[in-house]
Scaffold this motif. Structure first.
Motif, PDB file in Angstrom:
ATOM      1  N   GLY A 125      -8.834   3.452   6.199  1.00  0.00           N
ATOM      2  CA  GLY A 125      -7.954   2.304   6.302  1.00  0.00           C
ATOM      3  C   GLY A 125      -7.854   1.530   4.995  1.00  0.00           C
ATOM      4  N   ILE A 126      -7.750   0.209   5.096  1.00  0.00           N
ATOM      5  CA  ILE A 126      -7.470  -0.638   3.946  1.00  0.00           C
ATOM      6  C   ILE A 126      -8.727  -0.910   3.116  1.00  0.00           C
ATOM      7  N   SER A 127      -8.587  -0.727   1.812  1.00  0.00           N
ATOM      8  CA  SER A 127      -9.624  -1.114   0.852  1.00  0.00           C
ATOM      9  C   SER A 127      -8.921  -1.932  -0.219  1.00  0.00           C
ATOM     10  N   ALA A 128      -9.003  -3.249  -0.122  1.00  0.00           N
ATOM     11  CA  ALA A 128      -8.167  -4.101  -0.965  1.00  0.00           C
ATOM     12  C   ALA A 128      -8.966  -5.253  -1.570  1.00  0.00           C
ATOM     13  N   GLY A 129      -8.475  -5.743  -2.699  1.00  0.00           N
ATOM     14  CA  GLY A 129      -9.054  -6.921  -3.333  1.00  0.00           C
ATOM     15  C   GLY A 129     -10.539  -6.785  -3.561  1.00  0.00           C
ATOM     16  N   GLY A 130     -11.282  -7.817  -3.150  1.00  0.00           N
ATOM     17  CA  GLY A 130     -12.734  -7.803  -3.323  1.00  0.00           C
ATOM     18  C   GLY A 130     -13.417  -6.689  -2.571  1.00  0.00           C
ATOM     19  N   GLY A 131     -12.790  -6.216  -1.483  1.00  0.00           N
ATOM     20  CA  GLY A 131     -13.336  -5.078  -0.754  1.00  0.00           C
ATOM     21  C   GLY A 131     -13.225  -3.800  -1.554  1.00  0.00           C
ATOM     22  N   GLN A 148      -5.997   3.337   2.117  1.00  0.00           N
ATOM     23  CA  GLN A 148      -5.043   2.756   1.181  1.00  0.00           C
ATOM     24  C   GLN A 148      -5.768   1.728   0.320  1.00  0.00           C
ATOM     25  N   PHE A 149      -5.524   1.797  -0.971  1.00  0.00           N
ATOM     26  CA  PHE A 149      -6.247   0.974  -1.937  1.00  0.00           C
ATOM     27  C   PHE A 149      -5.285   0.008  -2.619  1.00  0.00           C
ATOM     28  N   ARG A 150      -5.780  -1.217  -2.857  1.00  0.00           N
ATOM     29  CA  ARG A 150      -4.874  -2.215  -3.425  1.00  0.00           C
ATOM     30  C   ARG A 150      -5.660  -3.285  -4.175  1.00  0.00           C
ATOM     31  N   GLN A 151      -5.139  -3.687  -5.338  1.00  0.00           N
ATOM     32  CA  GLN A 151      -5.620  -4.879  -6.055  1.00  0.00           C
ATOM     33  C   GLN A 151      -4.428  -5.817  -6.197  1.00  0.00           C
ATOM     34  N   HIS A 152      -4.359  -6.791  -5.306  1.00  0.00           N
ATOM     35  CA  HIS A 152      -3.176  -7.630  -5.170  1.00  0.00           C
ATOM     36  C   HIS A 152      -3.406  -9.072  -5.607  1.00  0.00           C
ATOM     37  N   GLU A 153      -4.489  -9.316  -6.344  1.00  0.00           N
ATOM     38  CA  GLU A 153      -4.854 -10.686  -6.667  1.00  0.00           C
ATOM     39  C   GLU A 153      -3.798 -11.427  -7.477  1.00  0.00           C
ATOM     40  N   LEU A 154      -3.128 -10.733  -8.411  1.00  0.00           N
ATOM     41  CA  LEU A 154      -2.126 -11.395  -9.240  1.00  0.00           C
ATOM     42  C   LEU A 154      -0.966 -11.936  -8.418  1.00  0.00           C
ATOM     43  N   GLN A 155      -0.616 -11.233  -7.342  1.00  0.00           N
ATOM     44  CA  GLN A 155       0.456 -11.707  -6.473  1.00  0.00           C
ATOM     45  C   GLN A 155       0.040 -12.967  -5.711  1.00  0.00           C
ATOM     46  N   ALA A 156      -1.273 -13.148  -5.544  1.00  0.00           N
ATOM     47  CA  ALA A 156      -1.777 -14.306  -4.799  1.00  0.00           C
ATOM     48  C   ALA A 156      -2.156 -15.464  -5.717  1.00  0.00           C
ATOM     49  N   GLY A 157      -2.023 -15.283  -7.039  1.00  0.00           N
ATOM     50  CA  GLY A 157      -2.344 -16.355  -7.977  1.00  0.00           C
ATOM     51  C   GLY A 157      -3.747 -16.309  -8.529  1.00  0.00           C
ATOM     52  N   LEU A 158      -4.436 -15.177  -8.345  1.00  0.00           N
ATOM     53  CA  LEU A 158      -5.779 -15.022  -8.884  1.00  0.00           C
ATOM     54  C   LEU A 158      -5.813 -13.798  -9.801  1.00  0.00           C
ATOM     55  N   ILE A 159      -6.983 -13.357 -10.188  1.00  0.00           N
ATOM     56  CA  ILE A 159      -7.163 -12.104 -10.905  1.00  0.00           C
ATOM     57  C   ILE A 159      -8.220 -11.296 -10.158  1.00  0.00           C
ATOM     58  N   PRO A 160      -8.286  -9.983 -10.376  1.00  0.00           N
ATOM     59  CA  PRO A 160      -9.367  -9.192  -9.749  1.00  0.00           C
ATOM     60  C   PRO A 160     -10.715  -9.589 -10.363  1.00  0.00           C
ATOM     61  N   GLY A 161     -11.316 -10.623  -9.813  1.00  0.00           N
ATOM     62  CA  GLY A 161     -12.464 -11.256 -10.447  1.00  0.00           C
ATOM     63  C   GLY A 161     -13.819 -10.823  -9.947  1.00  0.00           C
TER      64      GLY A 161
END
Length: 282
Positions: A125-131, A148-161
């Motif tokens: 399933g989903i593996s996204a952001g901090g996960g 499914q893998f995703r790094q969506h932090e920029l769309q939310a106003g953050l960075i993959p931190g």
């Protein structure tokens, strides 16, 4: 929330195992799969890597590290979600002297990266952001077909931190990592395999079984002392120059090579190789 007791699938006599059996968790399930500690994040529906989840993963790692019978760790999710991210907890303020959510994640993920035993992520399933940043801190990632893998932090106003800005480029290359982070798009399991984000894709029903089986194989075949030094060196080398890393690798090799117990391990390995060669020829 109802507390979940660790389930021991078979009885062991060590005092540490008794300690494991008495430990309670609220956000993860922990089972002993024949000397592999399986950690399952269970905070439906998103299995977010909250501060509480991170603290419990760290506690489980303490137990795995202190028990010589535990040879490896597998981290997975539940309900067809590995982890959908960090949730909104990072946006909350912290009192003076407290660690931020990102700082706690870095502490746990860095520990996983240098943990003296193999750590495998079993992803459905989903593996996204901090996960997803948790998954990337593991040594090996095995994906189910639905992953499914995703790094969506920029769309939310953050960075993959939580480490993603450093680990993703190392896994898939700078250009591909930039595209994945800038677009925030989903990367399916087949593509993840093709770009090196995961090592294996299997049916969803087999992902945990495959991860545990590989973990057991590594436990059986790897020298524990060498493995601990190997993982430590691999983690440290990221912050070293190429020249420094080569020198420190050589010094670690020399230290192992002069150890009497390593001499015994090498002799056992050579004898095993001879027996396997003889059996193949017979």
């Amino acid at each position: 929330m109802k507390k979940l007791l660790i389930i021991l699938l078979f009885t062991m006599s060590s005092a540490v195992t008794a300690q494991v059996a008495e430990t309670t968790f609220e956000n993860i399930e922990v089972t002993n799969q024949h000397n592999v500690l399986l950690l399952s994040i269970n905070v439906p529906p998103r299995n977010t890597v909250s501060k509480a989840v991170l603290a419990e993963i760290n506690t489980a790692l303490n137990l795995a590290e202190s028990d010589e019978n535990i040879g490896a760790v597998v981290i997975t999710g539940t309900n067809k979600v590995f982890s959908a991210g960090a949730g909104g907890e990072s946006l909350k303020g912290v009192d003076k002297g407290e660690m931020t959510h990102a700082a706690i994640a870095h502490k746990v993920y860095n520990r996983i990266e240098s943990f003296p035993k193999p750590v495998i992520a079993a992803i459905s399933g989903i593996s996204a952001g901090g996960g997803n940043e948790l998954a990337m801190s593991c040594d090996i990632r095995i994906a189910g077909e639905s992953a499914q893998f995703r790094q969506h932090e920029l769309q939310a106003g953050l960075i993959p931190g939580f480490g993603g800005m450093q680990r993703l480029p190392r896994l898939v290359g700078q250009s591909r990592a930039m595209e994945i982070m800038l677009t925030g798009r989903y990367v399916g399991a087949v593509e993840a395999l093709s770009i090196g984000l995961v090592t294996t894709v299997v049916p969803d029903s087999e992902v945990v079984l495959k991860a545990v089986s590989l973990a057991q194989q590594l436990n059986d075949n790897l020298n524990k002392k060498a493995l601990a030094q190997f993982k430590k060196r691999m983690a440290l080398s990221h912050s070293e120059t190429f020249k420094e890393a080569l020198i420190n690798d050589q010094l670690t090799f020399d230290q192992l090579a002069t150890s009497p117990d390593i001499h015994a391990a090498i002799a056992t390995f050579i004898e095993k190789q001879k027996m396997e060669s003889k059996a193949a020829l017979d």
